[in-house]
Design a protein around this motif. Sequence first.
Motif, mmCIF file in Angstrom:
data_model
loop_
_atom_site.group_PDB
_atom_site.id
_atom_site.type_symbol
_atom_site.label_atom_id
_atom_site.label_comp_id
_atom_site.label_asym_id
_atom_site.label_seq_id
_atom_site.Cartn_x
_atom_site.Cartn_y
_atom_site.Cartn_z
ATOM 1 N N TRP A 172 0.803 -1.225 0.000
ATOM 2 C CA TRP A 172 0.000 0.000 0.000
ATOM 3 C C TRP A 172 0.836 1.275 0.000
ATOM 4 O O TRP A 172 0.358 2.322 -0.437
ATOM 5 C CB TRP A 172 -0.950 -0.019 1.197
ATOM 6 C CG TRP A 172 -1.821 -1.235 1.183
ATOM 7 C CD1 TRP A 172 -1.554 -2.448 1.768
ATOM 8 C CD2 TRP A 172 -3.059 -1.394 0.492
ATOM 9 N NE1 TRP A 172 -2.559 -3.333 1.489
ATOM 10 C CE2 TRP A 172 -3.501 -2.723 0.711
ATOM 11 C CE3 TRP A 172 -3.854 -0.548 -0.286
ATOM 12 C CZ2 TRP A 172 -4.692 -3.217 0.192
ATOM 13 C CZ3 TRP A 172 -5.044 -1.031 -0.803
ATOM 14 C CH2 TRP A 172 -5.453 -2.353 -0.566
ATOM 15 N N CYS A 173 2.083 1.188 0.469
ATOM 16 C CA CYS A 173 2.953 2.375 0.449
ATOM 17 C C CYS A 173 3.547 2.632 -0.931
ATOM 18 O O CYS A 173 4.061 3.724 -1.189
ATOM 19 C CB CYS A 173 4.083 2.223 1.468
ATOM 20 S SG CYS A 173 3.520 2.224 3.186
ATOM 21 N N ARG A 174 3.553 1.607 -1.790
ATOM 22 C CA ARG A 174 3.993 1.741 -3.191
ATOM 23 C C ARG A 174 5.456 2.186 -3.293
ATOM 24 O O ARG A 174 5.813 3.009 -4.101
ATOM 25 C CB ARG A 174 3.071 2.723 -3.923
ATOM 26 C CG ARG A 174 1.632 2.294 -3.934
ATOM 27 C CD ARG A 174 0.612 3.429 -3.951
ATOM 28 N NE ARG A 174 0.845 4.306 -5.069
ATOM 29 C CZ ARG A 174 1.072 5.604 -4.938
ATOM 30 N NH1 ARG A 174 1.134 6.172 -3.747
ATOM 31 N NH2 ARG A 174 1.254 6.343 -6.007
ATOM 32 N N ALA A 175 6.282 1.580 -2.433
ATOM 33 C CA ALA A 175 7.702 1.933 -2.408
ATOM 34 C C ALA A 175 8.592 0.854 -3.009
ATOM 35 O O ALA A 175 9.809 1.014 -3.027
ATOM 36 C CB ALA A 175 8.140 2.214 -0.969
ATOM 37 N N GLY A 176 8.016 -0.222 -3.458
ATOM 38 C CA GLY A 176 8.795 -1.274 -4.089
ATOM 39 C C GLY A 176 9.344 -2.287 -3.112
ATOM 40 O O GLY A 176 9.323 -2.099 -1.890
ATOM 41 N N TRP A 177 9.841 -3.391 -3.675
ATOM 42 C CA TRP A 177 10.410 -4.458 -2.850
ATOM 43 C C TRP A 177 11.716 -4.011 -2.189
ATOM 44 O O TRP A 177 12.353 -3.056 -2.613
ATOM 45 C CB TRP A 177 10.668 -5.687 -3.711
ATOM 46 C CG TRP A 177 9.420 -6.370 -4.177
ATOM 47 C CD1 TRP A 177 8.539 -7.096 -3.421
ATOM 48 C CD2 TRP A 177 8.889 -6.383 -5.512
ATOM 49 N NE1 TRP A 177 7.500 -7.559 -4.189
ATOM 50 C CE2 TRP A 177 7.688 -7.146 -5.480
ATOM 51 C CE3 TRP A 177 9.301 -5.846 -6.723
ATOM 52 C CZ2 TRP A 177 6.918 -7.375 -6.615
ATOM 53 C CZ3 TRP A 177 8.534 -6.063 -7.851
ATOM 54 C CH2 TRP A 177 7.358 -6.815 -7.797
ATOM 55 N N GLY A 178 12.095 -4.719 -1.140
ATOM 56 C CA GLY A 178 13.342 -4.403 -0.441
ATOM 57 C C GLY A 178 13.213 -3.288 0.567
ATOM 58 O O GLY A 178 14.214 -2.715 1.001
ATOM 59 N N THR A 179 11.975 -2.978 0.968
ATOM 60 C CA THR A 179 11.750 -1.868 1.901
ATOM 61 C C THR A 179 10.878 -2.324 3.062
ATOM 62 O O THR A 179 9.942 -3.105 2.896
ATOM 63 C CB THR A 179 11.049 -0.689 1.201
ATOM 64 O OG1 THR A 179 9.784 -1.131 0.681
ATOM 65 C CG2 THR A 179 11.886 -0.155 0.056
ATOM 66 N N GLY A 180 11.176 -1.816 4.250
ATOM 67 C CA GLY A 180 10.354 -2.137 5.408
ATOM 68 C C GLY A 180 10.875 -1.451 6.653
ATOM 69 O O GLY A 180 11.967 -0.882 6.660
ATOM 70 N N ILE A 181 10.081 -1.515 7.706
ATOM 71 C CA ILE A 181 10.498 -0.934 8.986
ATOM 72 C C ILE A 181 10.127 -1.863 10.130
ATOM 73 O O ILE A 181 9.201 -2.676 10.034
ATOM 74 C CB ILE A 181 9.881 0.458 9.251
ATOM 75 C CG1 ILE A 181 8.354 0.367 9.335
ATOM 76 C CG2 ILE A 181 10.320 1.470 8.220
ATOM 77 C CD1 ILE A 181 7.708 1.584 9.961
ATOM 78 N N LEU A 182 10.864 -1.730 11.210
ATOM 79 C CA LEU A 182 10.590 -2.389 12.482
ATOM 80 C C LEU A 182 10.591 -1.296 13.539
ATOM 81 O O LEU A 182 11.613 -0.623 13.743
ATOM 82 C CB LEU A 182 11.672 -3.429 12.784
ATOM 83 C CG LEU A 182 11.703 -4.034 14.191
ATOM 84 C CD1 LEU A 182 10.454 -4.860 14.466
ATOM 85 C CD2 LEU A 182 12.966 -4.880 14.375
ATOM 86 N N ALA A 183 9.452 -1.080 14.176
ATOM 87 C CA ALA A 183 9.332 -0.059 15.214
ATOM 88 C C ALA A 183 9.098 -0.745 16.551
ATOM 89 O O ALA A 183 8.273 -1.659 16.660
ATOM 90 C CB ALA A 183 8.189 0.898 14.901
ATOM 91 N N LEU A 184 9.818 -0.309 17.589
ATOM 92 C CA LEU A 184 9.806 -0.970 18.891
ATOM 93 C C LEU A 184 9.491 0.016 20.009
ATOM 94 O O LEU A 184 10.073 1.104 20.070
ATOM 95 C CB LEU A 184 11.164 -1.614 19.160
ATOM 96 C CG LEU A 184 11.649 -2.638 18.119
ATOM 97 C CD1 LEU A 184 13.123 -2.950 18.334
ATOM 98 C CD2 LEU A 184 10.812 -3.901 18.187
ATOM 99 N N SER A 185 8.598 -0.395 20.904
ATOM 100 C CA SER A 185 8.301 0.418 22.074
ATOM 101 C C SER A 185 9.400 0.253 23.115
ATOM 102 O O SER A 185 10.275 -0.619 23.004
ATOM 103 C CB SER A 185 6.955 -0.016 22.676
ATOM 104 O OG SER A 185 7.084 -1.300 23.272
ATOM 105 N N ASP A 186 9.359 1.066 24.163
ATOM 106 C CA ASP A 186 10.307 0.918 25.269
ATOM 107 C C ASP A 186 10.220 -0.490 25.862
ATOM 108 O O ASP A 186 11.232 -1.114 26.188
ATOM 109 C CB ASP A 186 10.008 1.943 26.369
ATOM 110 C CG ASP A 186 10.317 3.371 25.938
ATOM 111 O OD1 ASP A 186 11.158 3.551 25.031
ATOM 112 O OD2 ASP A 186 9.718 4.302 26.505
#
Length: 372
Positions: A201-215
């Motif tokens: 849905w972000c339409r940024a292509g393969w090879g992209t991602g994020i990992l977000a972590l709380s405290d």
Amino acid sequence: MTIDDFTAGFTEEPGYLDYGRVGPLSTAAAEETLAFTQVLQRARHGSLDAFGEQDSRVRAAASALTGFPVDQIAFEPNATTGLMHAMFGLTGGVLLSAEEFPSLPIAAVRAQEALHTVQPVWLETDHGKVTPGQIREQLEQGVVAVAVSLVDSRTGYLCDIEGVRQVIGDRLLIVDAIQGFGIVDAPWEAADVVVTGGHKWCRAGWGTGILALSDRALERLTPVFSGFSATEEAEPWGHVPPPAPDARAYRVSNPDPLAQARLAAALEEIADVTVPVINAAVADRVSRVIELADEYAIPVASSRDEQERAGIVVLEPPADQVTVLTASLHNHGVTATTRLGTVRLSIHAATSEETLEMLRGAFVSYSTAASY
């Protein structure tokens, strides 16, 4: 940026209704790719410094959308890598549905097989829908984390993340957000781990991602896969320092700066127009697709309630008519996904009148063929 400015960046041909599989590159992401590719191609003196700036840029863009601090976000090459980090980092039981997209249950089982520190606890669901009530009823004493999909890839069901948080207490909440990130205004503050890829849905292509972590996640997870770029030293020669105390600990190697630039451009554009505005446009077009299906008596298996849906509409014709519907869509130039006896249509903010008319034509052909 207005919604019209945003949708002008959709340059795919009419008939595309498969963002749940892959989102064609946005104009912003494509232009960023070209620009940085040319910089790398020429490698003019001093020009390579720009690549080192993309990590902080993409994390800042992700922070603007999620509310997580920049230092608690790591760029990942895909959502699955982020899920593997989370599952291998757990100690204790993790409650999840075996019906989730395979990335999630497989990560949990692989972690159990390799380290024997995490124990999958399989959640029984209502036809794949994960609800707070089911989670409350099936929480066991040894469960330290609950893992859910923001949007179920098969049913299109939008999980009540806030409701799940309320019933699980201080257990970790892991969210695979790939099927809604960028179009769903989710309460990210309720989650401890948010993982997504940028190619849908972000339409940024393969090879992209994020990992977000709380405290809480940073405190309780162990960074098992933590490479040389995951310490507080740029190049730790001659010794092995501990992982960094923040999300950098979940890096394996240096990231691809071109991929980071693509994702940053896409996320910056989304933040500029705002997710609620995008969500409203998606919701309107989803309603129109459901109305079309109703007009031609094609059963809709996904939720009609805007509170329980995102951009996915699941059609479930009689089993002997699935091939007919799939062929009708193909013959009218409509791109969709057929899987396990259902047809999944993925609708975005720029789904056009021409695309809807192509879909209508496919439904007409299907209804005619199905009546014989």
